[in-house]
Design a protein around this motif. Structure first.
Motif, PDB file in Angstrom:
ATOM      1  N   ASP A  55       2.823   6.288  12.173  1.00 25.18           N
ATOM      2  CA  ASP A  55       2.587   6.644  10.676  1.00 25.18           C
ATOM      3  C   ASP A  55       3.196   5.478   9.930  1.00 25.18           C
ATOM      4  O   ASP A  55       2.942   5.285   8.729  1.00 25.18           O
ATOM      5  N   ILE A  56       4.265   4.970  10.338  1.00 24.42           N
ATOM      6  CA  ILE A  56       5.198   3.809   9.720  1.00 24.42           C
ATOM      7  C   ILE A  56       3.998   2.761   9.618  1.00 24.42           C
ATOM      8  O   ILE A  56       3.696   2.131   8.459  1.00 24.42           O
ATOM      9  N   ASN A  57       3.192   2.472  10.765  1.00 30.56           N
ATOM     10  CA  ASN A  57       2.392   1.204  10.764  1.00 30.56           C
ATOM     11  C   ASN A  57       1.310   1.507   9.756  1.00 30.56           C
ATOM     12  O   ASN A  57       0.776   0.574   8.974  1.00 30.56           O
ATOM     13  N   ASN A  58       0.468   2.874   9.540  1.00 28.80           N
ATOM     14  CA  ASN A  58      -0.179   3.035   8.684  1.00 28.80           C
ATOM     15  C   ASN A  58       0.283   2.889   7.264  1.00 28.80           C
ATOM     16  O   ASN A  58      -0.563   2.419   6.497  1.00 28.80           O
ATOM     17  N   ARG A  59       1.320   3.650   7.113  1.00 29.96           N
ATOM     18  CA  ARG A  59       1.944   3.229   5.598  1.00 29.96           C
ATOM     19  C   ARG A  59       2.256   1.917   5.213  1.00 29.96           C
ATOM     20  O   ARG A  59       1.861   1.409   4.159  1.00 29.96           O
ATOM     21  N   LEU A  60       2.544   0.910   6.350  1.00 34.07           N
ATOM     22  CA  LEU A  60       2.777  -0.445   6.172  1.00 34.07           C
ATOM     23  C   LEU A  60       1.607  -1.154   5.805  1.00 34.07           C
ATOM     24  O   LEU A  60       1.275  -1.892   4.728  1.00 34.07           O
ATOM     25  N   GLU A  61       0.346  -0.642   6.490  1.00 36.51           N
ATOM     26  CA  GLU A  61      -1.020  -1.357   5.912  1.00 36.51           C
ATOM     27  C   GLU A  61      -1.396  -1.034   4.714  1.00 36.51           C
ATOM     28  O   GLU A  61      -1.943  -1.674   3.943  1.00 36.51           O
ATOM     29  N   GLU A  62      -1.253   0.483   4.354  1.00 38.10           N
ATOM     30  CA  GLU A  62      -1.456   0.703   3.008  1.00 38.10           C
ATOM     31  C   GLU A  62      -0.659   0.032   1.928  1.00 38.10           C
ATOM     32  O   GLU A  62      -1.313  -0.319   0.868  1.00 38.10           O
ATOM     33  N   GLU A  63       0.480  -0.316   2.105  1.00 34.65           N
ATOM     34  CA  GLU A  63       1.267  -0.822   1.063  1.00 34.65           C
ATOM     35  C   GLU A  63       0.696  -2.502   1.113  1.00 34.65           C
ATOM     36  O   GLU A  63       1.016  -2.954   0.004  1.00 34.65           O
ATOM     37  N   GLU A  66      -1.928  -2.337  -1.218  1.00 39.93           N
ATOM     38  CA  GLU A  66      -1.629  -2.130  -2.538  1.00 39.93           C
ATOM     39  C   GLU A  66      -1.011  -3.390  -3.040  1.00 39.93           C
ATOM     40  O   GLU A  66      -1.326  -3.842  -4.307  1.00 39.93           O
ATOM     41  N   VAL A  67      -0.187  -4.025  -2.370  1.00 42.13           N
ATOM     42  CA  VAL A  67       0.446  -5.286  -3.037  1.00 42.13           C
ATOM     43  C   VAL A  67      -0.659  -6.330  -3.125  1.00 42.13           C
ATOM     44  O   VAL A  67      -0.916  -7.208  -4.387  1.00 42.13           O
ATOM     45  N   ALA A  68      -1.686  -6.569  -2.316  1.00 42.43           N
ATOM     46  CA  ALA A  68      -2.866  -7.509  -2.342  1.00 42.43           C
ATOM     47  C   ALA A  68      -3.692  -7.112  -3.449  1.00 42.43           C
ATOM     48  O   ALA A  68      -4.132  -8.171  -4.182  1.00 42.43           O
ATOM     49  N   SER A  69      -3.908  -6.055  -3.919  1.00 42.34           N
ATOM     50  CA  SER A  69      -4.513  -5.549  -5.169  1.00 42.34           C
ATOM     51  C   SER A  69      -3.956  -5.871  -6.535  1.00 42.34           C
ATOM     52  O   SER A  69      -4.381  -5.754  -7.630  1.00 42.34           O
ATOM     53  N   LYS A 104       2.492   3.747  -4.295  1.00 47.59           N
ATOM     54  CA  LYS A 104       3.485   4.409  -4.041  1.00 47.59           C
ATOM     55  C   LYS A 104       4.482   3.503  -3.163  1.00 47.59           C
ATOM     56  O   LYS A 104       5.091   3.786  -2.022  1.00 47.59           O
ATOM     57  N   LEU A 105       4.890   2.454  -3.794  1.00 47.52           N
ATOM     58  CA  LEU A 105       5.672   1.357  -2.974  1.00 47.52           C
ATOM     59  C   LEU A 105       6.989   2.255  -2.838  1.00 47.52           C
ATOM     60  O   LEU A 105       7.118   2.489  -2.153  1.00 47.52           O
ATOM     61  N   PRO A 106       7.928   2.407  -2.521  1.00 45.61           N
ATOM     62  CA  PRO A 106       8.571   2.185  -1.313  1.00 45.61           C
ATOM     63  C   PRO A 106       8.080   2.740  -0.177  1.00 45.61           C
ATOM     64  O   PRO A 106       7.262   3.978  -0.230  1.00 45.61           O
TER      65      PRO A 106
END
Length: 110
Positions: A55-63, A66-69, A104-106
């Motif tokens: 779950d954490i790894n998935n969220r980090l990938e999503e983040e 987001e940051v890259a965009s 959704k950053l943090p």
């Protein structure tokens, strides 16, 4: 005593290293404290098996996505938030301008 000395020397070193930074050291330290609290919450969620490492790894990938965009305009744009508090005798309106960042950053907050 070592902790106090370390905090004082560390704060001075941070000021010297980042003196061109527009963020005051006191605010940086508050941001670090928030991050430490968030890590504690995540650790409790892991301990209680409410989330998994995946779950954490998935969220980090999503983040990361987001940051890259984010564009330079996204990072420099400010938004205004108006908050109204009402009591039986007074009404207070506070307007806060804070940096804008979408998504959704943090970590795991959203």
């Amino acid at each position: 005593m070592a902790a106090v000395l370390g905090r004082e020397v560390g704060g001075k070193r941070c000021e010297l290293s980042y003196r061109r930074c527009e963020t005051p050291v006191s605010q940086m330290l508050m941001m670090i404290e928030v991050e430490i609290e968030e890590i504690g919450i995540i650790q409790k969620e892991l301990d209680n098996q409410a989330i998994s490492i995946q779950d954490i790894n998935n969220r980090l990938e999503e983040e990361d996505e987001e940051v890259a965009s984010l564009t330079e305009d996204d990072l420099t744009r400010t938004t205004t938030t108006t908050t109204t508090t009402t009591t039986t005798t007074t009404t207070t309106t506070t307007t806060t301008v804070k940096p804008y960042y979408p998504g959704k950053l943090p970590l795991l907050a959203g």
